[in-house]
Enzyme design. Structure first.
Site, PDB file in Angstrom:
ATOM      1  N   LYS A  60      35.312  44.001  45.825  1.00 53.45           N
ATOM      2  CA  LYS A  60      35.895  45.352  45.709  1.00 53.45           C
ATOM      3  C   LYS A  60      35.868  45.936  44.304  1.00 53.45           C
ATOM      4  O   LYS A  60      35.771  47.146  44.156  1.00 53.45           O
ATOM      5  CB  LYS A  60      37.309  45.386  46.286  1.00 53.45           C
ATOM      6  N   ARG A 116      53.810  43.531  50.069  1.00 53.68           N
ATOM      7  CA  ARG A 116      52.753  44.489  50.396  1.00 53.68           C
ATOM      8  C   ARG A 116      52.468  44.314  51.887  1.00 53.68           C
ATOM      9  O   ARG A 116      53.384  44.490  52.683  1.00 53.68           O
ATOM     10  CB  ARG A 116      51.528  44.301  49.491  1.00 53.68           C
TER      11      ARG A 116
HETATM   12  C1  PLP Z   1      41.979  42.153  46.198  1.00 54.72           C
HETATM   13  C2  PLP Z   1      42.396  41.192  47.211  1.00 54.72           C
HETATM   14  C3  PLP Z   1      42.022  39.849  47.105  1.00 54.72           C
HETATM   15  C4  PLP Z   1      41.178  39.315  45.977  1.00 54.72           C
HETATM   16  O1  PLP Z   1      41.723  39.551  44.733  1.00 54.72           O
HETATM   17  P1  PLP Z   1      41.078  38.981  43.390  1.00 54.72           P
HETATM   18  O2  PLP Z   1      42.149  39.209  42.402  1.00 54.72           O
HETATM   19  O3  PLP Z   1      39.855  39.777  43.115  1.00 54.72           O
HETATM   20  O4  PLP Z   1      40.778  37.543  43.598  1.00 54.72           O
HETATM   21  C5  PLP Z   1      42.420  38.998  48.113  1.00 54.72           C
HETATM   22  N1  PLP Z   1      43.158  39.433  49.155  1.00 54.72           N
HETATM   23  C6  PLP Z   1      43.540  40.711  49.292  1.00 54.72           C
HETATM   24  C7  PLP Z   1      44.331  41.120  50.478  1.00 54.72           C
HETATM   25  C8  PLP Z   1      43.174  41.627  48.323  1.00 54.72           C
HETATM   26  O5  PLP Z   1      43.560  42.918  48.453  1.00 54.72           O
END
Ligand code: PLP
Length: 369
Positions: free
Chosen positions: A36, A129
């Protein structure tokens, strides 16, 4: 046409993905790679896929549409909107969910598209969240049973997330609680939960410290292979590619922003005239360091905020930034910069995110020939 460049080292990214996959596998953990931060970039998704991670996750459906052609399994990280169910089923093989209404809509649509959609059911262990609140165990059981009994759905696993809204750290205690909850749900429903998806890159600190709970067998990770940093203690990890810079700024030389010098001059360090506020309504103070050599660069706050950049040349220091310009002091530089040269910056996570989001920065890739 000129744009500042974001140079992404795909070789290092691929290496890091390979190291991550192997290292986590040694602890019985399967990993899903989160793309992302690159905002649906196909090249970075492919590098990580070539590194051996088969499932790639994005927060937005339109980005899954872009990356799925590389041949990966796709996962939607942000829970689906009720208004985007057909696209979710079309472009995501897996999605994170916590609402019964959405799960039912996904089931209907998957049936219509003659597909099986996999659900990672999210439990909120306290970070506040997404996820069914951990104390609502009956609801968790009910949803597990519902997913299990719906032919167009499969249960991918039970997941939780830490260190986002609530900044709740992944700990030995909440790992145990999550494993115990999953065990009770499994016993009550009789449904086998294949994966316990324990969080994001911040969970890695438990592996690094040797206190990982063997009941947890899945993680969703971006930051670890993207930066080679263990984010809880901000520790650069030897086995990964990462920056050579000091740890207090968590940047990586895998992502370098290059901006052109558009004016080169010696000017006073204190402005001349009566001072008001800047374009962001901030009052500013200036230390008088006499007249110094400085460079005006063709990128600004609307591209990448300077707090999230670190000059690659240690002798360059940042003076400030406006919407479209960045000003650096080059008085003490050994290197003689000329008009039209680039000045380079390493980026942190937020800087990388900004550089990938804006149309004002061009991506350039370093890859194997
Ligand atoms: C962004 C996200 C992750 C991964 O996060 P990183 O910090 O890039 O490892 C994992 N799970 C969810 C639900 C996320 O929104």
């Amino acid at each position: 046409m000129y744009k500042p460049q974001l140079v992404i080292d795909l070789c290092k990214l691929e290496d890091n993905a390979r190291v991550e996959k192997e290292e986590l596998a040694q602890h019985g953990v399967e990993v899903m790679a989160v793309n992302k931060v690159f905002d649906g970039c196909v090249e970075t998704a492919k590098a990580v896929f070539d590194g051996g991670i088969n499932v790639i996750a994005e927060s937005r459906v339109y980005n899954l549409k872009k990356i799925r052609d590389i041949g990966c399994t796709t996962c939607l990280l942000r829970s689906p909107c009720l208004s985007e169910i057909p696209e979710v089923v079309r472009y995501a093989d897996i999605s994170l969910n916590s609402e019964e209404k959405v799960i039912l809509a996904l089931a209907e649509e998957a049936k219509r598209q003659q597909k099986t959609h996999a659900i990672l059911l999210m439990v909120d262990m306290g970070d506040l969240r997404e996820g069914v609140w951990f104390e609502k165990e009956d609801e968790i059981c009910r949803l597990i049973t519902l997913i299990d009994q719906t032919p167009s759905l499969t249960l991918y696993g039970l997941g939780t997330n830490y260190n986002c809204y609530g900044t709740v750290m992944p700990t030995v205690k909440n790992s145990e609680d999550f494993v115990a909850l999953a065990k009770r749900v499994q016993e009550k429903t009789g449904v086998k939960i294949e994966r316990l998806s324990a969080g994001n890159c911040t969970s890695y600190h438990l592996i690094d410290k040797g206190v990982w709970n063997p009941g947890l067998n899945h993680l969703r990770i971006g930051g670890l292979h993207e930066f080679g940093i263990e984010y809880v203690d901000m520790k650069y990890l030897d086995q990964y590619h990462h920056s050579q810079k000091p740890v207090d700024k968590a940047v990586s030389d895998m992502y370098v922003l290059r901006a052109e010098i558009i004016e080169l001059s010696a000017k006073p360090t204190v402005p001349v005239g009566e001072l008001g506020v800047d374009a962001f309504l901030q009052k500013k103070e200036f230390e008088d360091r006499g007249t110094r050599k400085r460079a005006l660069l063709a990128f600004g706050r609307q591209d990448v905020p300077v707090e999230n950049c670190t000059p690659c040349d240690d002798q360059v220091s940042v003076l400030g930034q406006t919407s479209d310009h960045t000003i650096v002091d080059i008085e003490d530089c050994g290197h003689q910069y000329a008009l039209g040269d680039y000045i380079e910056f390493e980026l942190d996570y937020t800087g990388l995110l900004a550089a990938c989001q804006t149309n004002g920065v061009e991506k350039v890739f370093v890859s194997k020939k």
